[in-house]
Write an enzyme that holds these catalytic residues in place. Structure first.
Site, PDB file in Angstrom:
ATOM      1  N   ASP A  92       0.850  -1.196   0.000  1.00 53.62           N
ATOM      2  CA  ASP A  92       0.000   0.000   0.000  1.00 53.62           C
ATOM      3  C   ASP A  92       0.880   1.239   0.000  1.00 53.62           C
ATOM      4  OD1 ASP A  92       0.704  -0.510   2.828  1.00 53.62           O
ATOM      5  OD2 ASP A  92      -0.572   1.216   3.234  1.00 53.62           O
ATOM      6  N   GLU A 156      -0.138  -0.475   5.802  1.00 51.15           N
ATOM      7  CA  GLU A 156       0.872   0.105   6.690  1.00 51.15           C
ATOM      8  C   GLU A 156       0.767   1.616   6.746  1.00 51.15           C
ATOM      9  OE1 GLU A 156       4.575   1.883   8.070  1.00 51.15           O
ATOM     10  OE2 GLU A 156       3.718   2.050   6.058  1.00 51.15           O
TER      11      GLU A 156
END
Length: 451
Positions: A92, A156
């Site tokens: 991500d 994250e």
């Protein structure tokens, strides 16, 4: 880099690495599904899973984590009796911010001036590619000498803790003798660095309400309490005159013992405008690695264009607090909430809501894995000695892994050196760093297996 089979193999794989990073960067995998389609993150997760399967990984799975995102897991068996190493990265990314500020499209990997530009190129899709390159180099030069687990996190950057909670619920899944977190970076390009300390973080949303609705500033301004003005005052209370963070009850005077950060170099790395002072006190390393730092990362208020002459009834902000090692993030959150509430002026109604939290982390650099890493870096970076540095950013999973596996050795390396400009416009990765760190990781795995 001195010639050796691993280095030669990685060099030959760099065109493939660029092609794969191009594919992975193309996914707009921001784990904020109010702004970006969930399908983009799911597509990136499938890409990583397919890449692991192609390398012979077993038990490849898309893990549905409690925050509604997916992490990718796979296991590559090694020789019987070998140690187990967990390799971590995340797929991500941060939003691209102002796309007009990018010299090239943020989700199209573009080569310019010897660097590869694109959102996630360094943080941390490049880390996924680094792990793949290291494993391919080992397979081509005698085999992978350890059991390898790979996990690629899907949220994250949001700090929502999905993988941390999943790991706590499935404690055997990520168990390993050593853990390499590929989400930090060298102190500067060409200087091999392991990160031994991370600040934790907490994030809160604060809302101030003063009126039932907006009022005409000519008719009511001067007596009617302005919610935006109240919010500005409470946010300003979080800093001393020199810009140091001041949260009531939160210690802020710790020092960093280790690699120091030259102030002039920091100004260049941070691109501070001429004549603008740095904030805070102490050394630069103290300020960014060992002390708390508050940042107002967003405010909801009327934009200048189209604004009306009104006293604002409500205003809110998103506040991030970086928490140094040695401070409990949960306690820091309580102190921040209490500070915001107690410093809100004029009896305004204030509501503080926590939206993210992660604990700080400190590694043990005397462990055998660090010696194996130092030897690997000496080969990949001839003439340079491995340095120990802190990092102001947070990787909340590190503390979770340290708690779950207290005997595991945790090392942090990666591609996010200062020129990478992670989280900003025009993020980029140095292909030379990608190459050298892939060699480093491959040699580390070989050294660690033999140790």
């Amino acid at each position: 880099m001195s010639s050796n089979p691993v280095a030669e193999t990685v060099a030959s794989l760099m065109p493939r690495a660029k092609a794969e990073l191009t594919e992975l960067v193309a996914f707009k995998s921001v784990a904020d599904f109010d702004q970006f389609p969930r399908s983009e993150s799911e597509g990136a997760a499938r890409w990583v899973a397919d890449a692991l399967r192609a390398e012979g990984f077993e038990d490849v799975a898309l893990l549905d984590t409690p925050d509604g995102t997916q992490s990718v897991y796979g296991h590559l068996p090694g020789p019987e009796g070998a140690r187990t190493v967990l390799l971590y990265a995340h797929y991500d990314v941060q939003p691209p911010l102002d796309e007009a500020g990018w010299a090239t499209a943020p989700f199209e990997l573009t080569e310019r001036d010897g660097r590869w530009y694109g959102r996630g190129a360094a943080d941390c899709k490049g880390g996924v590619i680094m792990h793949l390159l290291a494993l391919r180099a080992l397979k081509a030069t005698g085999g992978v000498p350890v059991h390898v687990k790979v996990v690629a996190e899907g949220s994250e950057e949001q700090g929502t803790g999905g993988l941390e909670r999943y790991a706590e619920q499935h404690p055997e899944l990520l168990r390993a003798d050593a853990i390499v977190v590929g989400d930090s970076g060298n102190f500067r390009v060409g200087l091999p660095t392991v990160t031994t300390a991370l600040r934790g973080m907490t994030m809160v949303r604060v809302q101030v309400d003063t009126l039932e609705g907006n009022l005409h500033s000519g008719q009511f301004g001067g007596a009617a309490p302005d919610a935006l003005a109240a919010l500005i005052r409470v946010l300003d209370s979080l800093r001393a005159e020199d810009g140091s963070t001041t949260v009531d009850g939160l210690a802020g005077g710790s020092s960093w013992e280790g690699l120091q950060y030259d102030e002039a170099q920091f100004r260049r790395d941070a691109k501070v405008l001429d004549g603008v002072e740095l904030i805070g006190s102490g050394t630069v390393a103290d300020r960014i690695w060992a002390r708390p730092a508050v940042t107002v990362i967003g405010i909801d208020c009327p934009p200048v264009m189209g604004a009306t002459p009104s006293v604002q009834a409500s205003a809110r902000a998103l506040v991030s607090l970086r928490v140094p090692p040695g401070v409990d993030a949960a306690q820091a959150t309580k102190l921040l909430q209490a500070h915001l509430e107690s410093h809100t002026p004029w009896g305004a109604r204030v509501r503080v809501e926590q939206v993210g939290q992660g604990q700080p982390f400190r590694a043990d650099p005397t462990s055998p894995a660090y010696r194996a890493m130092a030897d690997a870096m000496a080969v990949a970076y001839p003439g340079e000695e491995m340095q120990y540095a802190g990092q102001g950013g947070s990787i909340p999973l590190c503390n979770t892994l340290a708690s779950l596996y207290p005997d595991a050795e945790i090392l942090l390396i990666g591609l996010s050196e200062p020129e990478a400009q992670i989280h900003a416009v025009n993020e980029s990765v140095s292909p030379q760093e990608l190459e050298r760190l892939s060699v480093t990781e491959a040699l580390f795995l070989r050294n660690y297996a033999a140790g």
